[in-house]
Design a protein around this motif. Structure first.
Motif, PDB file in Angstrom:
ATOM      1  N   PRO A 193      -6.759 -49.855  34.128  1.00 31.91           N
ATOM      2  CA  PRO A 193      -6.321 -50.608  32.938  1.00 31.91           C
ATOM      3  C   PRO A 193      -6.734 -52.074  32.974  1.00 31.91           C
ATOM      4  O   PRO A 193      -7.144 -52.632  31.947  1.00 31.91           O
ATOM      5  CB  PRO A 193      -4.798 -50.447  32.976  1.00 31.91           C
ATOM      6  CG  PRO A 193      -4.561 -49.167  33.699  1.00 31.91           C
ATOM      7  CD  PRO A 193      -5.627 -49.137  34.759  1.00 31.91           C
TER       8      PRO A 193
ATOM      9  N   THR B  86      -9.308 -53.942  30.270  1.00 34.59           N
ATOM     10  CA  THR B  86      -8.911 -55.132  29.517  1.00 34.59           C
ATOM     11  C   THR B  86      -9.961 -56.225  29.647  1.00 34.59           C
ATOM     12  O   THR B  86     -10.312 -56.894  28.658  1.00 34.59           O
ATOM     13  CB  THR B  86      -7.547 -55.641  30.015  1.00 34.59           C
ATOM     14  OG1 THR B  86      -6.563 -54.607  29.823  1.00 34.59           O
ATOM     15  CG2 THR B  86      -7.117 -56.884  29.255  1.00 34.59           C
TER      16      THR B  86
ATOM     17  N   GLU C 101       0.402 -46.614  31.653  1.00 29.97           N
ATOM     18  CA  GLU C 101      -0.272 -47.902  31.512  1.00 29.97           C
ATOM     19  C   GLU C 101      -1.678 -47.725  30.960  1.00 29.97           C
ATOM     20  O   GLU C 101      -2.121 -48.495  30.099  1.00 29.97           O
ATOM     21  CB  GLU C 101      -0.318 -48.625  32.860  1.00 29.97           C
ATOM     22  CG  GLU C 101      -0.945 -50.016  32.764  1.00 29.97           C
ATOM     23  CD  GLU C 101      -1.076 -50.701  34.112  1.00 29.97           C
ATOM     24  OE1 GLU C 101      -1.371 -51.909  34.142  1.00 29.97           O
ATOM     25  OE2 GLU C 101      -0.909 -50.018  35.159  1.00 29.97           O
TER      26      GLU C 101
ATOM     27  N   THR D  73      -3.047 -49.084  27.344  1.00 34.22           N
ATOM     28  CA  THR D  73      -4.234 -49.940  27.265  1.00 34.22           C
ATOM     29  C   THR D  73      -5.237 -49.372  26.271  1.00 34.22           C
ATOM     30  O   THR D  73      -5.803 -50.102  25.458  1.00 34.22           O
ATOM     31  CB  THR D  73      -4.889 -50.074  28.654  1.00 34.22           C
ATOM     32  OG1 THR D  73      -3.935 -50.595  29.584  1.00 34.22           O
ATOM     33  CG2 THR D  73      -6.093 -51.005  28.598  1.00 34.22           C
TER      34      THR D  73
ATOM     35  N   GLU E 187      -6.263 -51.700  22.966  1.00 31.55           N
ATOM     36  CA  GLU E 187      -7.561 -52.362  22.900  1.00 31.55           C
ATOM     37  C   GLU E 187      -8.465 -51.688  21.874  1.00 31.55           C
ATOM     38  O   GLU E 187      -8.821 -50.516  21.997  1.00 31.55           O
ATOM     39  CB  GLU E 187      -8.230 -52.351  24.278  1.00 31.55           C
ATOM     40  CG  GLU E 187      -7.494 -53.150  25.342  1.00 31.55           C
ATOM     41  CD  GLU E 187      -7.601 -54.661  25.119  1.00 31.55           C
ATOM     42  OE1 GLU E 187      -8.386 -55.089  24.241  1.00 31.55           O
ATOM     43  OE2 GLU E 187      -6.907 -55.402  25.824  1.00 31.55           O
TER      44      GLU E 187
END
Length: 441
Positions: free
Chosen positions: A214, A218, A242, A246, A250
């Motif tokens: 993750p 990012t 998680e 993500t 995103e």
């Protein structure tokens, strides 16, 4: 010397070839696009399953025909890593063999072939367990879509698989190392990054004790110029909340994920030495769809694994019907020497394996057609891969990986180039393709 690479197999092999090309250019050699123009031909082979081995051997013999023109022939890759001794003995027409962990030695070995005293060589070393630091890679012209390898090797030890024997244990690339390569690709015009490893979801676990995928995603999303980021080879048991959060947060991360489930019967999964269960598979798929209702899930399945009963195969068919995967590939089990599965009792006859494969793919064909028909009338983002001889463009949506997934064939009054991303209205749908027209905004 002028060197031509003939690469077979998976994207990781193509990444190996690009790294080897960069090293050769740095040493003063040049890379050419055809065997006819070369002094040396390198065949980078696949040795994963029986069909891949046969294809690699056939290609070696095909390229050996250029020996008559005085060219040198080198064979590299997974097949060499598995069978270097046998190949060296049985293929005297090949000048040299080099394994997957020895491309840094290729310039020196190539130089040795240019000498009057040149002798055949065989180079097959072990794995560098300290990690993979080298980002030097030959970036192709117009790399609008590029694979980005984030790790090497595998720790999963699935009962049917030889990859840990070929590529060694899992080694994550340092994050800064990956980001540096991603920036270089973006600067060269890359719009789509496709993250690959033997297990993408394991990224960082060998270093930090937990997945740092993750965090990597990012930071990749912050690179200017990159439009799409795609995840391949994700293991179900390591798809965390998680990671899902993500992906949903995103915008650049495609709502697409490749999860090679292989099977869904708990008994079969244990026999395959997989960590997933029937319950965990369904729970993970549900979480992905709840977080991203438009997500397109790709999976691969193995039929005919040793001991697979009719009831266990029926469970697999039921999963295909129940989940209606957007993208699905299936394979018959391939007996690979040196794996636990090769020693198992109750090997399934080839005819039965093929019958089960046909049953899965026929069911998936109907599902794929129904999924595609739901897209008629929608306007989708399409990345152009090529233009056919009739002038129509061929591309892919955010929901399709190159070469293995659906394509979109569309017409346009505008002139476009490979790598352009355009809006296309879907007008018709088929089993594995869409047809449309560029939407004039």
């Amino acid at each position: 010397m002028k060197v031509h690479f003939d690469t077979l197999g998976c994207p990781k092999n193509f990444d190996d070839s690009q790294v080897a090309m960069a090293r050769l250019e740095a040493a003063g050699h040049s890379i050419v696009s055809s065997p006819e123009a070369s002094d040396v031909i390198v065949v980078n082979t696949c040795g994963f399953i029986e069909d891949a081995k046969k294809e690699s051997i056939e290609e070696i013999f095909h390229m050996s025909e250029y020996k008559q023109a005085g060219k040198k022939l080198i064979v590299s890759g997974c097949l060499v890593q598995r069978y270097a001794d046998e190949l060296f003995e049985n293929m005297p027409e090949v000048d040299g063999f080099i394994g997957v962990n020895d491309y840094d030695k290729l310039p020196e070995l190539l130089d040795s072939l240019s000498k009057d005293t040149a002798q055949r060589f065989k180079q097959r070393g072990g794995c560098d367990l300290t990690g993979i630091e080298d980002v030097m890679r030959k970036i192709p012209e117009n790399p609008y879509s590029a694979y980005l390898r984030i790790a090497e090797g595998c720790n999963n030890r699935c009962a049917y698989c030889v990859i840990p024997q070929i590529r060694g244990p899992y080694r994550s690339r340092p994050m800064e190392n990956i980001l540096e390569e991603a920036r270089k690709l973006a600067d060269a015009g890359c719009k789509e990054l496709i993250l690959i490893a033997q297990d993408v979801t394991c990224y960082g676990m060998d270093v930090h004790g937990k997945s740092t995928l993750p965090q990597l995603l990012t930071r990749l999303c912050a690179i200017e110029g990159i439009r799409w980021i795609r995840l391949m080879y994700c293991y179900e048991d390591r798809i965390t909340d998680e990671l899902i959060e993500t992906m949903a947060r995103e915008e650049k991360i495609c709502h697409y994920i490749d999860i090679p489930l292989q099977h869904c019967s708990d008994t079969m999964l244990r026999r395959m030495n997989r960590r997933s269960t029937s319950e965990s598979i369904r729970q993970t798929l549900r979480k992905l769809r709840e977080a991203m209702p438009d997500i397109h899930i790709r999976t691969t399945l193995i039929v005919g694994f040793p001991g697979e009963t009719e009831e266990e195969f029926s469970e697999l068919l039921d999963l295909v019907e129940e989940q209606k995967f957007a993208r699905l590939g299936a394979f018959t089990y391939s007996l690979e020497e040196g794996t636990p599965a090769a020693e198992m009792e109750n090997q399934i006859p080839e005819e039965e394996k093929q019958a089960r494969l046909d049953a899965v793919m026929l069911r998936q064909m109907d599902i794929s057609l129904a999924n595609n028909q739901q897209k008629i009338g929608q306007v989708l983002e399409v990345l152009i891969d090529e233009q056919d001889e009739d002038g129509a463009y061929i591309g892919r949506t955010r929901y399709d990986a190159p070469e293995i997934d659906n394509t979109v064939i569309f017409t346009s009054e505008k002139k476009h180039h490979t790598g352009d991303i355009v809006q296309v209205r879907v007008l018709d749908a088929f089993d594995y393709d869409l047809e449309g027209r560029e939407e004039v905004l």
